[in-house]
Design a protein around this motif. Structure first.
Motif: not given
Length: 527
Positions: A10-15, A147-150, A162-174, A188-189
């Motif tokens: 999932l992480v290496v191939f798909e993401c 979410l992988s470097d997303a 039900d979320v997996a986190l990989d790399g750096i994930v940025y969450v933007y909000t107003d 997870s992750g």
């Protein structure tokens, strides 16, 4: 072992999109088709009718149309990056998976009629993807989000399950949450979450933290005043960024400075702007307010019409909630003629000032003259004029376009009175008067000038007992600049000793510094 291989795939191939050389479809294919490797369907390509038999783990990039149903082999992991039209059901083999890949806003599409649960992977996004759009287009997927470097945007921070986190994930909000808010529920992750606030409140920022396996967002008060003031809506001040840099430097040099403490406790930009507007560090001309108050008390002094030449030494003090001043004033009284009396004076004092925002001290010295000329019919004219110089200990102040330390100030002041003396009996008098005055102050390249009119009255009595002459006087002053004050004077003179003393207590209220007091004791000697 299967779960480990799944996560790895999932992480290496798909993401990450790792794949062999792609097969490009640039035409319409009708009927059954065997798909064995990475396939790119261009805008001119399509599948219609029949079945697409997926024989291995592949990535499908669909920019065209897919209407043929997918039959995925056992133990195969298929990723679909759809930025075209997808309308086909999927048949999953044993332990087979399907994942929708999103890397930009064009990929946020719905897989219509897919008919099976699938995962969603948002990876390496150059664009900030709207989370609501993602959820709306993947509703019913039934799988896990990765979410992988997303970069995602949320209108309001809400908990995502039900979320997996990989790399750096940025969450933007107003939207700034009112309190700490969960953003990822037991993810997870081992990815890192960073929150970026895009709203119009430069005073606060958001940061993510982990607690109990969950990821929360908290509101943090910013203390980076270069950033705060650079983003403020107060465009009338072109020096905002310079002010912010100076405040940041001040924090490093004096973290317990009162100005910093007050700014850090402010809860709005308007409050910050107000605090800065009251700071002598950014408005050094305000240093002269306390000096002007000291010399405004001079207008409360009663000018004695003494019949002798003499000199005096007068210790004095000035006090208010924020200020204390102690000094001494030598003075010389000269009778130029029966109708013309003059007092020359000089003074030197030490001032300490401290309020909620400002704290400084100053050495102050000055000189001046106070003259009275007796006119016919018991009229009189009085003039008071002087100058004062001050050397401030403030640390750094901002001089419009640069910083400097411990500036000096100058004050020039003057007032003229015209009045009439009514005598009551042999010893008492009442002297109403009108006045006109002004002052001029300067610090560095800042200047301030004020003019005022006013009126007042002197009430007193003079009598002699056993060779001692006693004088008691009251004086009240009301000025058009909002200042009002009163003074009590008690004086005694011994003709035998050619010596005496004046005791004075006065109070004044002005709109700038509020209520202040003065007290003095002038020891006088004839010569």
């Amino acid at each position: 072992m299967r779960n480990f291989l799944y996560v790895f795939a999932l992480v290496v191939f798909e993401c990450t999109g790792a794949s062999a050389a792609a097969n490009i479809i640039d035409a319409n294919i009708v009927g059954n088709y065997d798909m064995k490797k990475h396939t790119i369907i261009t805008g001119n390509g399509s599948f219609s009718g029949g079945i697409i038999n997926v024989i291995g783990s592949v990535l499908i990039e669909n920019g065209g149309e897919i209407h043929s149903n997918l039959n995925i082999c056992n133990n195969c992991d298929v990723s679909i990056q759809n930025f075209g039209v997808y309308d086909a059901s999927v048949t999953l083999g044993s332990d087979a998976t399907i994942t929708q890949i999103m890397t930009n806003s064009a990929d946020v599409t719905r897989l219509n009629n897919i008919g099976v649960n699938y995962d969603v992977c948002i990876r390496n996004t150059p664009d900030v993807l709207n989370w609501n759009d993602i959820v709306n287009n993947t509703s019913g997927s039934g799988g896990q989000y990765t979410l992988s470097d997303a970069k995602i945007h949320m209108d309001n921070i809400i908990a995502i399950n039900d979320v997996a986190l990989d790399g750096i994930v940025y969450v933007y909000t107003d939207t700034m949450p009112d309190t700490d808010t969960m953003v990822f529920n037991n993810p997870s992750g081992d990815g890192t979450v960073r929150v970026v606030y895009n709203g119009d409140d430069p005073l606060h920022f958001l940061e993510a933290y982990k607690s109990g396996g969950n990821v929360f967002v908290r509101v943090t008060r910013s203390t980076d005043y270069a950033r705060i003031l650079d983003n403020t809506s107060n465009t009338s001040n072109s020096n905002n960024n310079q002010q912010g840099n100076i405040l940041n430097e001040l924090r490093q040099e004096s973290p317990n400075d009162k100005l910093i403490e007050q700014l850090d406790s402010a809860q709005s930009i308007n409050e910050i702007n107000h605090i800065i507007s009251q700071s002598v560090k950014f408005h050094p001309i305000k240093l002269m307010r306390s000096i002007k108050t000291i010399y405004s008390h001079k207008t409360l002094e009663i000018m004695h019409i003494d019949q002798y030449d003499g000199f005096g030494v007068m210790p004095f003090g000035f006090f208010s909630n924020d200020m204390s001043v102690f000094g001494v004033e030598p003075n010389l009284h000269i009778n130029i003629s029966d109708n013309f009396k003059m007092k020359l004076f000089g003074n030197i004092s030490n001032l300490k000032y401290s309020d909620d925002i400002n704290e400084y001290s100053a050495a102050v010295y000055g000189f001046g003259t106070d003259v009275v000329y007796l006119l016919p019919y018991n009229n009189f004219i009085r003039a008071l004029a002087g100058a004062a110089f001050s050397s401030f200990n403030t640390g750094k102040v901002f001089n419009g376009n640069k910083t400097t330390k411990n500036p000096s100030g100058f004050l020039g002041y003057g007032v003229t009175e015209f009045g009439h003396k009514f005598t009551i009996g042999d010893n008492n008098y009442v002297s109403p008067f009108v006045m006109m005055g002004g002052d001029y102050a300067t610090v560095l390249n800042s200047k301030d000038a004020d003019l005022y009119a006013g009126s007042g009255v002197n009430v007193g009595t003079v009598f002699e007992i056993d060779g001692l002459t006693y004088s008691y006087g009251l004086r009240g002053v009301l000025r058009t600049d909002g200042s009002v004050g009163g003074n009590i004077n008690m004086s005694v003179w011994s003709a035998m000793d050619d010596a005496g003393a004046d005791f004075t207590f006065g109070t004044m209220y002005d709109k700038t510094n509020g209520l202040s007091y003065h007290i003095s004791l002038n020891a006088k000697f004839d010569f």
